[in-house]
Design a protein around this motif. Sequence first.
Motif, PDB file in Angstrom:
ATOM      1  N   ARG A   1       0.585  -1.224  -0.249  1.00  0.00           N
ATOM      2  CA  ARG A   1      -0.261   0.022   0.135  1.00  0.00           C
ATOM      3  C   ARG A   1       1.327   1.309   0.234  1.00  0.00           C
ATOM      4  O   ARG A   1       1.521   1.557   1.272  1.00  0.00           O
ATOM      5  N   LEU A   2       0.742   1.614  -1.143  1.00  0.00           N
ATOM      6  CA  LEU A   2       1.102   3.268  -1.258  1.00  0.00           C
ATOM      7  C   LEU A   2       0.767   4.821  -0.846  1.00  0.00           C
ATOM      8  O   LEU A   2      -0.641   4.601  -0.441  1.00  0.00           O
ATOM      9  N   SER A   3       1.716   4.947  -0.084  1.00  0.00           N
ATOM     10  CA  SER A   3       0.917   6.600   0.782  1.00  0.00           C
ATOM     11  C   SER A   3       1.614   7.589   0.159  1.00  0.00           C
ATOM     12  O   SER A   3       2.783   7.762  -0.572  1.00  0.00           O
ATOM     13  N   CYS A   4       0.806   8.355  -0.017  1.00  0.00           N
ATOM     14  CA  CYS A   4       0.906   9.724  -0.381  1.00  0.00           C
ATOM     15  C   CYS A   4       0.737  11.114   0.327  1.00  0.00           C
ATOM     16  O   CYS A   4      -0.338  11.400   0.777  1.00  0.00           O
ATOM     17  N   GLU A   5       1.175  11.410   1.750  1.00  0.00           N
ATOM     18  CA  GLU A   5       0.525  12.602   2.145  1.00  0.00           C
ATOM     19  C   GLU A   5       1.006  13.889   1.501  1.00  0.00           C
ATOM     20  O   GLU A   5       1.582  14.496   0.540  1.00  0.00           O
ATOM     21  N   ILE A   6      -0.362  14.870   1.593  1.00  0.00           N
ATOM     22  CA  ILE A   6      -0.521  15.439   0.721  1.00  0.00           C
ATOM     23  C   ILE A   6      -0.364  17.011   1.602  1.00  0.00           C
ATOM     24  O   ILE A   6      -1.645  17.338   2.877  1.00  0.00           O
ATOM     25  N   SER A   7       0.282  18.300   1.706  1.00  0.00           N
ATOM     26  CA  SER A   7       0.215  19.334   2.342  1.00  0.00           C
ATOM     27  C   SER A   7      -0.366  20.593   0.778  1.00  0.00           C
ATOM     28  O   SER A   7       0.154  20.681   0.016  1.00  0.00           O
ATOM     29  N   LYS A   8      -1.714  20.283   1.506  1.00  0.00           N
ATOM     30  CA  LYS A   8      -2.637  21.697  -0.132  1.00  0.00           C
ATOM     31  C   LYS A   8      -3.059  22.734   0.968  1.00  0.00           C
ATOM     32  O   LYS A   8      -3.331  23.032   2.189  1.00  0.00           O
ATOM     33  N   ASP A   9      -3.935  23.407  -0.455  1.00  0.00           N
ATOM     34  CA  ASP A   9      -4.440  24.368   0.378  1.00  0.00           C
ATOM     35  C   ASP A   9      -5.974  24.441   0.311  1.00  0.00           C
ATOM     36  O   ASP A   9      -6.435  23.554  -0.819  1.00  0.00           O
ATOM     37  N   PRO A  10      -6.335  24.674   1.480  1.00  0.00           N
ATOM     38  CA  PRO A  10      -8.171  23.981   1.257  1.00  0.00           C
ATOM     39  C   PRO A  10      -9.169  25.024   0.530  1.00  0.00           C
ATOM     40  O   PRO A  10     -10.403  24.373   0.972  1.00  0.00           O
ATOM     41  N   PHE A  11      -8.644  25.765  -0.029  1.00  0.00           N
ATOM     42  CA  PHE A  11      -9.988  26.994  -1.031  1.00  0.00           C
ATOM     43  C   PHE A  11      -9.347  25.715  -2.276  1.00  0.00           C
ATOM     44  O   PHE A  11     -10.113  27.150  -2.899  1.00  0.00           O
ATOM     45  N   CYS A  12      -8.606  25.085  -2.715  1.00  0.00           N
ATOM     46  CA  CYS A  12      -8.327  25.228  -4.258  1.00  0.00           C
ATOM     47  C   CYS A  12      -8.522  22.919  -4.287  1.00  0.00           C
ATOM     48  O   CYS A  12      -9.615  22.580  -3.057  1.00  0.00           O
ATOM     49  N   THR A  13      -9.221  23.061  -5.289  1.00  0.00           N
ATOM     50  CA  THR A  13      -9.642  21.899  -5.639  1.00  0.00           C
ATOM     51  C   THR A  13      -8.187  21.224  -6.107  1.00  0.00           C
ATOM     52  O   THR A  13      -7.189  21.273  -6.992  1.00  0.00           O
TER      53      THR A  13
ATOM     54  N   GLN B   1      -3.770  21.076  -9.656  1.00  0.00           N
ATOM     55  CA  GLN B   1      -4.621  22.143  -8.483  1.00  0.00           C
ATOM     56  C   GLN B   1      -5.391  23.147  -9.277  1.00  0.00           C
ATOM     57  O   GLN B   1      -4.734  23.683 -10.838  1.00  0.00           O
ATOM     58  N   GLY B   2      -6.570  23.569  -9.159  1.00  0.00           N
ATOM     59  CA  GLY B   2      -7.522  23.986  -9.558  1.00  0.00           C
ATOM     60  C   GLY B   2      -8.039  25.108  -8.787  1.00  0.00           C
ATOM     61  O   GLY B   2      -8.287  24.167  -7.404  1.00  0.00           O
ATOM     62  N   GLY B   3      -9.522  25.662  -9.324  1.00  0.00           N
ATOM     63  CA  GLY B   3     -10.030  26.019  -8.592  1.00  0.00           C
ATOM     64  C   GLY B   3     -10.450  27.583  -8.522  1.00  0.00           C
ATOM     65  O   GLY B   3     -10.083  28.257  -9.675  1.00  0.00           O
ATOM     66  N   PRO B   4     -11.623  28.086  -7.706  1.00  0.00           N
ATOM     67  CA  PRO B   4     -12.303  29.310  -8.034  1.00  0.00           C
ATOM     68  C   PRO B   4     -11.678  30.655  -7.889  1.00  0.00           C
ATOM     69  O   PRO B   4     -11.800  31.655  -7.795  1.00  0.00           O
ATOM     70  N   TYR B   5     -10.461  30.323  -6.532  1.00  0.00           N
ATOM     71  CA  TYR B   5      -9.770  31.792  -6.869  1.00  0.00           C
ATOM     72  C   TYR B   5      -8.352  31.724  -7.007  1.00  0.00           C
ATOM     73  O   TYR B   5      -7.784  31.003  -7.443  1.00  0.00           O
ATOM     74  N   PRO B   6      -7.804  32.884  -7.353  1.00  0.00           N
ATOM     75  CA  PRO B   6      -6.813  34.224  -7.839  1.00  0.00           C
ATOM     76  C   PRO B   6      -5.735  32.996  -6.980  1.00  0.00           C
ATOM     77  O   PRO B   6      -4.714  32.149  -7.996  1.00  0.00           O
ATOM     78  N   ARG B   7      -6.066  32.689  -6.266  1.00  0.00           N
ATOM     79  CA  ARG B   7      -4.315  31.078  -5.265  1.00  0.00           C
ATOM     80  C   ARG B   7      -4.372  30.559  -5.735  1.00  0.00           C
ATOM     81  O   ARG B   7      -3.374  29.486  -5.315  1.00  0.00           O
ATOM     82  N   CYS B   8      -5.602  30.238  -6.242  1.00  0.00           N
ATOM     83  CA  CYS B   8      -5.304  28.232  -6.499  1.00  0.00           C
ATOM     84  C   CYS B   8      -5.097  28.662  -8.697  1.00  0.00           C
ATOM     85  O   CYS B   8      -5.884  27.706  -8.828  1.00  0.00           O
ATOM     86  N   ALA B   9      -3.966  29.469  -8.705  1.00  0.00           N
ATOM     87  CA  ALA B   9      -3.606  28.816  -9.624  1.00  0.00           C
ATOM     88  C   ALA B   9      -3.658  27.592 -10.632  1.00  0.00           C
ATOM     89  O   ALA B   9      -2.472  27.021  -9.484  1.00  0.00           O
ATOM     90  N   PRO B  10      -3.736  27.319 -11.293  1.00  0.00           N
ATOM     91  CA  PRO B  10      -3.663  25.741 -11.954  1.00  0.00           C
ATOM     92  C   PRO B  10      -1.740  25.656 -12.146  1.00  0.00           C
ATOM     93  O   PRO B  10      -0.716  26.677 -12.931  1.00  0.00           O
ATOM     94  N   ASP B  11      -2.250  24.242 -11.407  1.00  0.00           N
ATOM     95  CA  ASP B  11      -0.105  23.768 -10.947  1.00  0.00           C
ATOM     96  C   ASP B  11      -0.715  22.857 -11.788  1.00  0.00           C
ATOM     97  O   ASP B  11      -1.274  21.957 -10.971  1.00  0.00           O
ATOM     98  N   ASN B  12       0.697  22.025 -11.577  1.00  0.00           N
ATOM     99  CA  ASN B  12       1.252  20.415 -11.346  1.00  0.00           C
ATOM    100  C   ASN B  12       2.297  20.323 -10.465  1.00  0.00           C
ATOM    101  O   ASN B  12       3.675  21.073 -10.959  1.00  0.00           O
ATOM    102  N   TYR B  13       2.259  19.262  -9.791  1.00  0.00           N
ATOM    103  CA  TYR B  13       3.005  19.395  -8.613  1.00  0.00           C
ATOM    104  C   TYR B  13       3.559  17.451  -8.169  1.00  0.00           C
ATOM    105  O   TYR B  13       2.341  16.858  -8.283  1.00  0.00           O
TER     106      TYR B  13
END
Length: 122
Positions: free
Chosen positions: A19-31, A99-111
Amino acid sequence: QVKLVESGGGSVQAGGSLRLSCEISKDPFCTYIMTWYRQAPGEERQFVSSLDTDGVASYVDSVKGRFTISQDNDKNTLYLQMNDLKPEDTAMYYCSTYQGGPYPRCAPDNYWGQGTQVTVSS
C-alpha cells in the motif's frame, strides 16, 4: 505551497501486496485531482490511477481489479492499494496532483512527489 511525500514502496514477490501512501500539504480553498504514475527504467512515465474532485476513480487497464486508489481527507493522504503484484509492476511510483479552483490563489499547476520504488520479483 503544495507538497507531496510518498511512502510504502518496497520489494515483494509476485502475488504480494503493498500500500503506497502520499501525504499531501495543500491549500484548503483549492481543488485537487490526485493521480498515481509509475516509471520503469528506460520507459516513459505511465498513468496508473486517478481520483477526481468528485471522487471518481480511473485506472489503466493493466491494474484494473488489482489496484485501488483512495483518499483519507482527514489525514490528507492518498493511497494506492496494490494487490496481486506482478513483475511488470516494478517501477518508481509517483504521486501527482493538479491544482485548480475558483480563487486566484488556486492557480492551475501540477505538483509531484519524489517517488517510491516498488520491486516485484518472480
